[in-house]
Design a protein around this motif. Structure first.
Motif, PDB file in Angstrom:
ATOM      1  N   ASN A  56       0.836  -1.214   0.000  1.00  0.00           N
ATOM      2  CA  ASN A  56       0.000   0.000   0.000  1.00  0.00           C
ATOM      3  C   ASN A  56       0.863   1.252   0.000  1.00  0.00           C
ATOM      4  O   ASN A  56       0.609   2.206  -0.742  1.00  0.00           O
ATOM      5  CB  ASN A  56      -0.929   0.016   1.217  1.00  0.00           C
ATOM      6  CG  ASN A  56      -2.179  -0.858   1.021  1.00  0.00           C
ATOM      7  OD1 ASN A  56      -3.108  -0.800   1.793  1.00  0.00           O
ATOM      8  ND2 ASN A  56      -2.207  -1.670  -0.018  1.00  0.00           N
ATOM      9  N   SER A  57       1.919   1.232   0.822  1.00  0.00           N
ATOM     10  CA  SER A  57       2.746   2.437   0.931  1.00  0.00           C
ATOM     11  C   SER A  57       3.563   2.672  -0.340  1.00  0.00           C
ATOM     12  O   SER A  57       3.883   3.804  -0.694  1.00  0.00           O
ATOM     13  CB  SER A  57       3.657   2.349   2.164  1.00  0.00           C
ATOM     14  OG  SER A  57       4.543   1.266   1.992  1.00  0.00           O
TER      15      SER A  57
ATOM     16  N   LEU B 240      -1.991  -4.704  -8.955  1.00  0.00           N
ATOM     17  CA  LEU B 240      -2.852  -4.510 -10.118  1.00  0.00           C
ATOM     18  C   LEU B 240      -3.774  -3.288  -9.973  1.00  0.00           C
ATOM     19  O   LEU B 240      -3.993  -2.537 -10.924  1.00  0.00           O
ATOM     20  CB  LEU B 240      -3.699  -5.775 -10.312  1.00  0.00           C
ATOM     21  CG  LEU B 240      -4.334  -5.995 -11.672  1.00  0.00           C
ATOM     22  CD1 LEU B 240      -3.269  -6.183 -12.744  1.00  0.00           C
ATOM     23  CD2 LEU B 240      -5.238  -7.236 -11.634  1.00  0.00           C
ATOM     24  N   LEU B 241      -4.306  -3.095  -8.761  1.00  0.00           N
ATOM     25  CA  LEU B 241      -5.225  -1.966  -8.540  1.00  0.00           C
ATOM     26  C   LEU B 241      -4.497  -0.630  -8.714  1.00  0.00           C
ATOM     27  O   LEU B 241      -5.051   0.321  -9.271  1.00  0.00           O
ATOM     28  CB  LEU B 241      -5.850  -2.068  -7.141  1.00  0.00           C
ATOM     29  CG  LEU B 241      -6.853  -3.212  -6.973  1.00  0.00           C
ATOM     30  CD1 LEU B 241      -7.111  -3.494  -5.508  1.00  0.00           C
ATOM     31  CD2 LEU B 241      -8.157  -2.907  -7.695  1.00  0.00           C
TER      32      LEU B 241
ATOM     33  N   LYS C 295      -8.595   3.809  -7.234  1.00  0.00           N
ATOM     34  CA  LYS C 295      -8.310   4.312  -5.887  1.00  0.00           C
ATOM     35  C   LYS C 295      -9.559   4.405  -5.005  1.00  0.00           C
ATOM     36  O   LYS C 295      -9.446   4.413  -3.776  1.00  0.00           O
ATOM     37  CB  LYS C 295      -7.662   5.694  -5.981  1.00  0.00           C
ATOM     38  CG  LYS C 295      -6.251   5.660  -6.550  1.00  0.00           C
ATOM     39  CD  LYS C 295      -5.444   6.865  -6.081  1.00  0.00           C
ATOM     40  CE  LYS C 295      -3.994   6.749  -6.469  1.00  0.00           C
ATOM     41  NZ  LYS C 295      -3.657   7.388  -7.735  1.00  0.00           N
ATOM     42  N   SER C 296     -10.743   4.505  -5.628  1.00  0.00           N
ATOM     43  CA  SER C 296     -11.943   4.666  -4.803  1.00  0.00           C
ATOM     44  C   SER C 296     -12.207   3.395  -4.011  1.00  0.00           C
ATOM     45  O   SER C 296     -11.911   2.284  -4.470  1.00  0.00           O
ATOM     46  CB  SER C 296     -13.159   4.982  -5.683  1.00  0.00           C
ATOM     47  OG  SER C 296     -13.607   3.807  -6.317  1.00  0.00           O
TER      48      SER C 296
ATOM     49  N   GLY D  61      -2.886  -6.085  -4.603  1.00  0.00           N
ATOM     50  CA  GLY D  61      -2.506  -4.898  -3.824  1.00  0.00           C
ATOM     51  C   GLY D  61      -3.667  -4.023  -3.358  1.00  0.00           C
ATOM     52  O   GLY D  61      -3.637  -2.796  -3.525  1.00  0.00           O
ATOM     53  N   PRO D  62      -4.730  -4.618  -2.748  1.00  0.00           N
ATOM     54  CA  PRO D  62      -5.856  -3.790  -2.277  1.00  0.00           C
ATOM     55  C   PRO D  62      -5.557  -3.127  -0.937  1.00  0.00           C
ATOM     56  O   PRO D  62      -4.565  -3.458  -0.283  1.00  0.00           O
ATOM     57  CB  PRO D  62      -6.976  -4.816  -2.104  1.00  0.00           C
ATOM     58  CG  PRO D  62      -6.266  -6.076  -1.764  1.00  0.00           C
ATOM     59  CD  PRO D  62      -4.921  -6.038  -2.430  1.00  0.00           C
ATOM     60  N   TYR D  63      -6.471  -2.203  -0.533  1.00  0.00           N
ATOM     61  CA  TYR D  63      -6.348  -1.608   0.796  1.00  0.00           C
ATOM     62  C   TYR D  63      -6.486  -2.710   1.837  1.00  0.00           C
ATOM     63  O   TYR D  63      -7.219  -3.683   1.628  1.00  0.00           O
ATOM     64  CB  TYR D  63      -7.454  -0.565   1.028  1.00  0.00           C
ATOM     65  CG  TYR D  63      -7.400   0.613   0.093  1.00  0.00           C
ATOM     66  CD1 TYR D  63      -6.186   1.240  -0.202  1.00  0.00           C
ATOM     67  CD2 TYR D  63      -8.564   1.111  -0.497  1.00  0.00           C
ATOM     68  CE1 TYR D  63      -6.148   2.316  -1.069  1.00  0.00           C
ATOM     69  CE2 TYR D  63      -8.526   2.190  -1.363  1.00  0.00           C
ATOM     70  CZ  TYR D  63      -7.314   2.786  -1.652  1.00  0.00           C
ATOM     71  OH  TYR D  63      -7.266   3.849  -2.506  1.00  0.00           O
ATOM     72  N   ILE D  64      -5.858  -2.492   2.964  1.00  0.00           N
ATOM     73  CA  ILE D  64      -5.809  -3.550   3.983  1.00  0.00           C
ATOM     74  C   ILE D  64      -7.203  -3.880   4.534  1.00  0.00           C
ATOM     75  O   ILE D  64      -7.503  -5.033   4.837  1.00  0.00           O
ATOM     76  CB  ILE D  64      -4.805  -3.164   5.093  1.00  0.00           C
ATOM     77  CG1 ILE D  64      -4.406  -4.396   5.883  1.00  0.00           C
ATOM     78  CG2 ILE D  64      -5.330  -2.080   6.002  1.00  0.00           C
ATOM     79  CD1 ILE D  64      -3.069  -4.277   6.552  1.00  0.00           C
ATOM     80  N   TRP D  65      -8.104  -2.888   4.638  1.00  0.00           N
ATOM     81  CA  TRP D  65      -9.432  -3.159   5.198  1.00  0.00           C
ATOM     82  C   TRP D  65     -10.233  -4.094   4.294  1.00  0.00           C
ATOM     83  O   TRP D  65     -11.088  -4.836   4.753  1.00  0.00           O
ATOM     84  CB  TRP D  65     -10.203  -1.858   5.479  1.00  0.00           C
ATOM     85  CG  TRP D  65     -10.560  -1.047   4.254  1.00  0.00           C
ATOM     86  CD1 TRP D  65      -9.820  -0.036   3.713  1.00  0.00           C
ATOM     87  CD2 TRP D  65     -11.725  -1.187   3.422  1.00  0.00           C
ATOM     88  NE1 TRP D  65     -10.442   0.468   2.598  1.00  0.00           N
ATOM     89  CE2 TRP D  65     -11.622  -0.222   2.403  1.00  0.00           C
ATOM     90  CE3 TRP D  65     -12.840  -2.025   3.440  1.00  0.00           C
ATOM     91  CZ2 TRP D  65     -12.585  -0.066   1.410  1.00  0.00           C
ATOM     92  CZ3 TRP D  65     -13.812  -1.880   2.453  1.00  0.00           C
ATOM     93  CH2 TRP D  65     -13.674  -0.912   1.452  1.00  0.00           C
TER      94      TRP D  65
END
Ligand SMILES: [Zn+2]
Ligand SMILES: [Zn+2]
Length: 275
Positions: free
Chosen positions: A75-76, A81-82, A88-89, A159-163
């Motif tokens: 994420n950082s 792929l995302l 980003k939404s 590579g999605p957001y952790i949540w």
């Protein structure tokens, strides 16, 4: 939406675990009311399956520690792929991730059935001749390791957001409990739901003892992949027999937890079907 993101971003494991226990108990109570099986048989069977979850939990915790560090790093750095597609939404990432991860699970499950060495481990889950919510816990620890490794690879690629990972794992585990429940939806409800979602009726067919039914309905959350790849099968309740034709003795006299742990390491056990 923000509350959901915040909840899963903080990875509220105590609350998630409490919901998991509540769903487990709810399924257990429904089964107890509806089931024809005696209470003692059900308890003994559940204990065998519960022992698997203890070993599985150790594997999951150990891999999980490394896993979340990897996602935070990705994420950082904007890897995956995302990021590549510049999605980003929150909602865009969520939809894309659910579809992508569900498809990779379908592929994983298909390979567990089709590659003889992997099947040896997955067959432990299928060897249960009495299907109930506790069957969801029945997974050989080496399969847990293989499943988690595949999941890490899929998530690392995405590579999605952790949540999103936290939410996906939560949905996955609740769905797993429900689809193994010893109850069925009415034909009408099942027909409508199964256009999109995996249902208990569908997964019960996956646990039917003989192929091609065992090799059907590989889905995790969505049924679309089974429909696309023509592995979608149905069977009425009165024709279902759980277990495996490779191990007919499991129906009469189920093996203990320890014997099931050792079973995949002896290839002779599997020669009856796979050469
Ligand atoms: Zn399977
Ligand atoms: Zn299953």
């Amino acid at each position: 939406m923000d509350n959901i993101i915040q909840f899963f971003y903080n990875d509220n494991q105590t609350i998630q675990f409490s919901i998991f226990i509540a769903v487990f108990i709810a399924c257990w109570v429904i089964e107890f009311v509806l089931s024809e099986n005696k209470f003692e048989t059900k308890n003994k069977h559940a204990l065998n399956n519960f022992l698997f979850s203890l070993l599985g939990a150790v594997v999951q915790i150990l891999i999980g520690l490394f896993f979340f560090k990897l996602i935070i790093f990705e994420n950082s750095e904007g890897i995956g792929l995302l990021s590549f597609f510049n999605i980003k939404s929150s909602i865009g990432q969520l939809i894309f991730s659910l579809i992508f991860l569900d498809f990779t699970y379908w592929v994983y499950h298909f390979l567990m059935h089709k590659i003889p060495f992997l099947w040896r481990f997955h067959a432990v889950h299928h060897s249960d001749a009495y299907l109930d919510v506790s069957t969801a816990l029945r997974e050989h620890p080496l399969e847990t390791f293989i499943r988690m490794s595949h999941y890490i690879l899929a998530v690392a690629f995405l590579g999605p957001y952790i949540w999103i990972i936290s939410l996906h794992q939560f949905i996955q585990i609740v769905s797993k409990l429900i689809i193994h429940g010893d109850f069925r939806l009415s034909q009408k409800v099942d027909r409508i739901l199964s256009y999109l979602l995996l249902t208990p009726n569908m997964h019960q067919v996956h646990h039917h003892y003989i192929r091609p039914y065992t090799d059907s309905n590989y889905g995790d959350l969505f049924s679309i992949w089974d429909r696309i790849f023509r592995t979608f099968y149905t069977l009425p309740k009165n024709e279902l027999i759980f277990g495996l034709d490779q191990f007919p003795e499991d129906i009469e006299k189920p093996d203990s937890w320890l014997k099931l742990l050792k079973r995949p390491f002896n290839s002779k056990n599997y020669k009856k079907v796979y050469k």
